[in-house]
Design a protein around this motif. Sequence first.
Motif, short mmCIF file in Angstrom:
data_model
loop_
_atom_site.label_atom_id
_atom_site.label_comp_id
_atom_site.label_asym_id
_atom_site.label_seq_id
_atom_site.Cartn_x
_atom_site.Cartn_y
_atom_site.Cartn_z
N ILE A 127 4.50 7.31 -10.00
CA ILE A 127 5.56 6.99 -9.05
C ILE A 127 4.94 6.32 -7.82
CG2 ILE A 127 7.45 7.91 -7.63
CD1 ILE A 127 7.61 10.29 -9.52
N SER A 128 5.52 5.20 -7.40
CA SER A 128 5.14 4.55 -6.15
C SER A 128 6.12 4.99 -5.06
CB SER A 128 5.16 3.03 -6.29
OG SER A 128 4.15 2.60 -7.18
N ILE A 129 5.59 5.27 -3.87
CA ILE A 129 6.40 5.85 -2.80
C ILE A 129 6.12 5.09 -1.51
CG2 ILE A 129 6.98 7.98 -1.57
CD1 ILE A 129 5.34 9.44 -3.90
N ASN A 130 7.13 4.41 -0.99
CA ASN A 130 6.95 3.70 0.28
C ASN A 130 6.82 4.69 1.43
OD1 ASN A 130 7.06 1.16 -0.88
ND2 ASN A 130 9.22 0.83 -0.42
N HIS A 131 5.99 4.31 2.40
CA HIS A 131 5.81 5.15 3.58
C HIS A 131 7.06 5.13 4.45
CE1 HIS A 131 1.40 5.38 2.91
NE2 HIS A 131 1.59 4.17 2.39
N GLU A 132 7.22 6.17 5.24
CA GLU A 132 8.30 6.24 6.23
C GLU A 132 7.67 6.53 7.60
OE1 GLU A 132 12.12 7.65 3.54
OE2 GLU A 132 10.89 9.21 4.50
N PHE A 133 6.88 5.58 8.05
CA PHE A 133 6.15 5.77 9.31
C PHE A 133 7.11 6.01 10.47
CE2 PHE A 133 3.03 2.99 6.97
CZ PHE A 133 2.09 3.98 6.77
N VAL A 155 -1.35 16.99 -10.50
CA VAL A 155 -0.71 15.91 -9.76
C VAL A 155 -1.68 15.44 -8.70
CG1 VAL A 155 1.22 15.25 -8.25
CG2 VAL A 155 1.60 16.88 -10.13
N LEU A 156 -1.89 14.13 -8.63
CA LEU A 156 -2.74 13.52 -7.61
C LEU A 156 -1.89 12.51 -6.85
CD1 LEU A 156 -5.50 12.78 -6.27
CD2 LEU A 156 -5.86 11.18 -8.16
N VAL A 157 -1.88 12.64 -5.51
CA VAL A 157 -1.18 11.69 -4.66
C VAL A 157 -2.20 11.13 -3.67
CG1 VAL A 157 0.79 11.30 -3.14
CG2 VAL A 157 0.87 13.15 -4.82
N PHE A 158 -2.26 9.78 -3.55
CA PHE A 158 -3.20 9.19 -2.60
C PHE A 158 -2.52 8.08 -1.81
CE2 PHE A 158 -4.01 7.42 -6.83
CZ PHE A 158 -3.88 6.06 -6.62
N ASP A 159 -3.10 7.83 -0.63
CA ASP A 159 -2.57 6.86 0.33
C ASP A 159 -3.32 5.53 0.14
OD1 ASP A 159 -1.70 5.41 2.48
OD2 ASP A 159 -2.56 6.72 4.02
N ASN A 160 -2.65 4.54 -0.42
CA ASN A 160 -3.28 3.25 -0.65
C ASN A 160 -3.67 2.52 0.64
OD1 ASN A 160 -3.58 2.25 -3.52
ND2 ASN A 160 -1.49 3.04 -3.62
N PHE A 210 0.79 -1.23 0.00
CA PHE A 210 0.00 0.00 0.00
C PHE A 210 0.82 1.29 0.00
CE2 PHE A 210 -2.42 -3.22 2.54
CZ PHE A 210 -3.26 -3.60 1.50
N PRO A 211 1.75 1.45 -0.95
CA PRO A 211 2.52 2.70 -1.01
C PRO A 211 1.65 3.87 -1.45
CG PRO A 211 2.89 1.41 -2.98
CD PRO A 211 2.05 0.55 -2.06
N PHE A 212 2.18 5.07 -1.25
CA PHE A 212 1.56 6.22 -1.90
C PHE A 212 1.65 6.01 -3.41
CE2 PHE A 212 3.03 8.63 1.96
CZ PHE A 212 1.78 9.03 2.40
N ARG A 213 0.69 6.55 -4.13
CA ARG A 213 0.76 6.56 -5.60
C ARG A 213 0.67 8.02 -6.06
NH1 ARG A 213 -0.07 2.70 -9.42
NH2 ARG A 213 1.43 1.60 -8.11
N LEU A 214 1.64 8.43 -6.84
CA LEU A 214 1.65 9.78 -7.42
C LEU A 214 1.39 9.66 -8.92
CD1 LEU A 214 4.22 12.62 -6.79
CD2 LEU A 214 3.66 11.94 -9.13
N LEU A 215 0.42 10.42 -9.42
CA LEU A 215 0.11 10.49 -10.84
C LEU A 215 0.26 11.94 -11.30
CD1 LEU A 215 -3.19 8.36 -10.92
CD2 LEU A 215 -0.89 7.61 -11.58
N TYR A 216 1.01 12.13 -12.37
CA TYR A 216 1.27 13.46 -12.91
C TYR A 216 0.82 13.46 -14.37
CZ TYR A 216 4.13 17.41 -14.64
OH TYR A 216 4.57 18.57 -15.23
N CYS A 217 -0.18 14.26 -14.69
CA CYS A 217 -0.80 14.25 -16.02
C CYS A 217 0.03 15.06 -17.01
CB CYS A 217 -2.22 14.80 -15.94
SG CYS A 217 -3.11 14.72 -17.50
N LEU A 218 0.50 14.38 -18.07
CA LEU A 218 1.32 15.01 -19.09
C LEU A 218 0.55 15.38 -20.35
CD1 LEU A 218 4.42 12.63 -18.94
CD2 LEU A 218 4.14 14.83 -17.78
N GLU A 219 -0.46 14.58 -20.69
CA GLU A 219 -1.17 14.77 -21.96
C GLU A 219 -2.56 14.16 -21.84
OE1 GLU A 219 -0.62 13.59 -26.72
OE2 GLU A 219 0.84 12.91 -25.23
N LEU A 220 -3.52 14.78 -22.55
CA LEU A 220 -4.88 14.26 -22.61
C LEU A 220 -5.37 14.29 -24.05
CD1 LEU A 220 -6.46 16.05 -19.51
CD2 LEU A 220 -5.99 13.60 -19.72
#
Length: 299
Positions: free
Chosen positions: A285-291, A255-260, A125-135
């Motif tokens: 980008i997947s980002i591991n938590h640093e609790f 940019v949308l970042v959410f906590d899985n 359940f890492p963070f997921r970051l999505l950055y929109c480049l084109e539509l």
Amino acid sequence: TLLIRKDFITMINHTPILPTIGSTVHGTFDELMALDNTELRKLIYKRKALVFKNINVDADRMAEFSKKFGSPWTKDMYTKHTKENCLVAKNDVAYTMYDDKSYPRLYKSLTWHCDIANEKGLEPFPFRLLYCLELPSKMTGGSTDVADLGIIRREWDSKDQHNINLTNLDFLYNSWQKNFTNQKWYPALDKHPWTGEEFVRYNAFGTDNAWILRTKVTHTDGKEVWLENSFMRELSTSQIEATQFLEHTWNVGDVLVFDNWATIHRRGDLEILEDSVGRRSFIRISINHEFDKMPPYNN
């Protein structure tokens, strides 16, 4: 400006989108980079999903921004996640260039789900970051929808849930990357590692293109009752869609970042007209938590 919500104080300039989920964080990219990392992490754990708008940077700078949330995946982590090829930014952060043709399996039947739920050798359940480049020039729909799993937990006992006692409910997870491997039983009632909030550990149900293979209820006399995947898909979907969930309609530069850990998400219905130009394209980008780097939670 000190922003005071009902039970949360932060120096970060943000506007809540819905009562329990989502905030738009305001500022230029340089202003966002200057934010205190711990305060930003507190905010996303409280709001569960953050939106940043009008961002215009390259992959290297976006990779650097991702470090504000935790520890981004490196290339060796993607070698464990066998179905994704990655690129590597200058700062060793790995990312994928993602469009709607990248993962036909993803859109075959998969709806509401949580990422990296049970993959061998990877933190869940890492963070997921999505950055929109084109539509696409002519597109309708295609939102990214993110729902708060805590709401379902809080409302479980007050609604008719087919007489299912949540504390007696368990899910058999497997690997989405390689179905029927790495099978593990998990209790349906889960708790966030930092906030301590309880939620229902829903994911996609099924024996193909899913994370949860089987569901059982264990009664006080020890008798086990197995629930059909079709029933669980219908139950979970109805519960999720009864909540106020975030429906993020994309613009280039968002940019949308959410906590899985605390949310479940899907891509909304999408139609691209035949004469449309361009594609729906993202850096992901997947980002591991640093609790361990977070201070004790104080509601």
